[in-house]
Design a protein around this motif. Sequence first.
Motif, PDB file in Angstrom:
ATOM      1  N   SER A 105       0.835  -1.201   0.000  1.00  7.45           N
ATOM      2  CA  SER A 105       0.000   0.000   0.000  1.00  7.45           C
ATOM      3  C   SER A 105       0.871   1.252   0.000  1.00  7.45           C
ATOM      4  O   SER A 105       0.625   2.189  -0.766  1.00  7.45           O
ATOM      5  N   ALA A 106       1.907   1.267   0.828  1.00  2.89           N
ATOM      6  CA  ALA A 106       2.823   2.412   0.896  1.00  2.89           C
ATOM      7  C   ALA A 106       3.549   2.646  -0.429  1.00  2.89           C
ATOM      8  O   ALA A 106       3.931   3.774  -0.745  1.00  2.89           O
ATOM      9  N   SER A 107       3.704   1.581  -1.227  1.00  3.59           N
ATOM     10  CA  SER A 107       4.386   1.718  -2.513  1.00  3.59           C
ATOM     11  C   SER A 107       3.419   2.064  -3.653  1.00  3.59           C
ATOM     12  O   SER A 107       3.820   2.117  -4.803  1.00  3.59           O
ATOM     13  N   GLY A 108       2.144   2.276  -3.318  1.00  2.00           N
ATOM     14  CA  GLY A 108       1.182   2.728  -4.313  1.00  2.00           C
ATOM     15  C   GLY A 108       0.174   1.703  -4.783  1.00  2.00           C
ATOM     16  O   GLY A 108      -0.734   2.034  -5.549  1.00  2.00           O
ATOM     17  N   ALA A 109       0.295   0.457  -4.375  1.00  2.00           N
ATOM     18  CA  ALA A 109      -0.685  -0.556  -4.777  1.00  2.00           C
ATOM     19  C   ALA A 109      -2.041  -0.218  -4.166  1.00  2.00           C
ATOM     20  O   ALA A 109      -2.117   0.270  -3.043  1.00  2.00           O
ATOM     21  N   GLN A 110      -3.108  -0.498  -4.923  1.00  2.00           N
ATOM     22  CA  GLN A 110      -4.454  -0.193  -4.445  1.00  2.00           C
ATOM     23  C   GLN A 110      -5.381  -1.390  -4.391  1.00  2.00           C
ATOM     24  O   GLN A 110      -6.428  -1.331  -3.756  1.00  2.00           O
ATOM     25  N   HIS A 111      -5.029  -2.490  -5.079  1.00  2.00           N
ATOM     26  CA  HIS A 111      -5.868  -3.700  -5.058  1.00  2.00           C
ATOM     27  C   HIS A 111      -4.954  -4.888  -5.315  1.00  2.00           C
ATOM     28  O   HIS A 111      -4.307  -4.963  -6.364  1.00  2.00           O
ATOM     29  N   LEU A 112      -4.906  -5.818  -4.371  1.00  2.00           N
ATOM     30  CA  LEU A 112      -4.028  -6.977  -4.466  1.00  2.00           C
ATOM     31  C   LEU A 112      -4.802  -8.242  -4.807  1.00  2.00           C
ATOM     32  O   LEU A 112      -5.910  -8.463  -4.303  1.00  2.00           O
ATOM     33  N   TYR A 113      -4.190  -9.065  -5.633  1.00  2.00           N
ATOM     34  CA  TYR A 113      -4.684 -10.405  -5.979  1.00  2.00           C
ATOM     35  C   TYR A 113      -3.817 -11.380  -5.199  1.00  2.00           C
ATOM     36  O   TYR A 113      -2.612 -11.458  -5.414  1.00  2.00           O
ATOM     37  N   ILE A 114      -4.411 -12.093  -4.271  1.00  2.00           N
ATOM     38  CA  ILE A 114      -3.699 -13.053  -3.426  1.00  2.00           C
ATOM     39  C   ILE A 114      -3.907 -14.434  -4.026  1.00  2.00           C
ATOM     40  O   ILE A 114      -5.039 -14.863  -4.244  1.00  2.00           O
ATOM     41  N   ASP A 115      -2.792 -15.156  -4.291  1.00  2.00           N
ATOM     42  CA  ASP A 115      -2.907 -16.443  -4.971  1.00  2.00           C
ATOM     43  C   ASP A 115      -1.950 -17.459  -4.365  1.00  2.00           C
ATOM     44  O   ASP A 115      -0.864 -17.114  -3.903  1.00  2.00           O
ATOM     45  N   GLY A 116      -2.380 -18.715  -4.387  1.00  2.00           N
ATOM     46  CA  GLY A 116      -1.594 -19.820  -3.841  1.00  2.00           C
ATOM     47  C   GLY A 116      -2.224 -20.314  -2.552  1.00  2.00           C
ATOM     48  O   GLY A 116      -2.623 -19.517  -1.698  1.00  2.00           O
ATOM     49  N   GLY A 117      -2.339 -21.621  -2.416  1.00  2.00           N
ATOM     50  CA  GLY A 117      -3.055 -22.220  -1.296  1.00  2.00           C
ATOM     51  C   GLY A 117      -2.650 -21.722   0.080  1.00  2.00           C
ATOM     52  O   GLY A 117      -3.471 -21.195   0.839  1.00  2.00           O
ATOM     53  N   LEU A 118      -1.381 -21.882   0.441  1.00  2.00           N
ATOM     54  CA  LEU A 118      -0.940 -21.463   1.775  1.00  2.00           C
ATOM     55  C   LEU A 118      -0.990 -19.950   1.940  1.00  2.00           C
ATOM     56  O   LEU A 118      -1.290 -19.449   3.022  1.00  2.00           O
ATOM     57  N   THR A 119      -0.714 -19.227   0.874  1.00  2.00           N
ATOM     58  CA  THR A 119      -0.763 -17.761   0.944  1.00  2.00           C
ATOM     59  C   THR A 119      -2.189 -17.289   1.191  1.00  2.00           C
ATOM     60  O   THR A 119      -2.428 -16.427   2.041  1.00  2.00           O
TER      61      THR A 119
END
Length: 184
Positions: A105-119
Amino acid sequence: MPCSVFVGISVDGFLARPDGSVDFLDVGGNTPHGFEEFYASIDAIVIGRKTFEWVLSYCQSHEAWPYGKKRVVALSSRPLDFSSLAKASIEQMSGEPADIVARLSASGAQHLYIDGGLTIQRFLLAGQLDRLIVTCVPVLIGQGVPLFGALPADVSLRHVATRTWDTGLVQTEYHIVKPSSCVR
C-alpha cells in the motif's frame, strides 16, 4: 486496500492435486468467467513460493510469463531466482500478511490479488482478505491441496453473486465480513 482471491477449485474444494498439478481445471473448458475483468482491476499479485515455482515450470513449458507487465510479489523467506524473468516485474518479500499489505500500500498498490493455497490461508487467518471469487469446476478429485485449512473461528461471508455456465462452472463471489472490533 482490498485484497482479493480469484481461484478455481474442484467441487470437493481442492486447488491442486497432491503433486501440485491443476490439469482438472480444464474440465470447464475455456469458458470466459470474468478473470480478465478481475485481472484488469488489480495492481499487484501476491503469490507464495510454491505457486511461484509452479509458475516458473509453466513458463519453461509455455515460454511465456503469464502475468505480463503486472507487478508480482513472490513470498519466501529464502532467496528466489528471478534470473530467467528479465522482462517480468517481480520482487520478493517476506513477513506477516499485514506487513506485506502495508508495504505494498505504501508503494502505491491499491488492489491486491492473493494467490496460492498457503498464501490464501495465511492472509485469511490474518484478516487481510476482503473478497473471494471461487469458481468450481465440475469434477471431484478426491484429494489434493485444499483451498481452506483449519480455522480458529468462523469467518462470516456476505454473498455477492453466483453465476453458472453451460460447461458446469459455478462461480460464487463473497465479501468477507470483518469483525466490528477489527481495525486495519
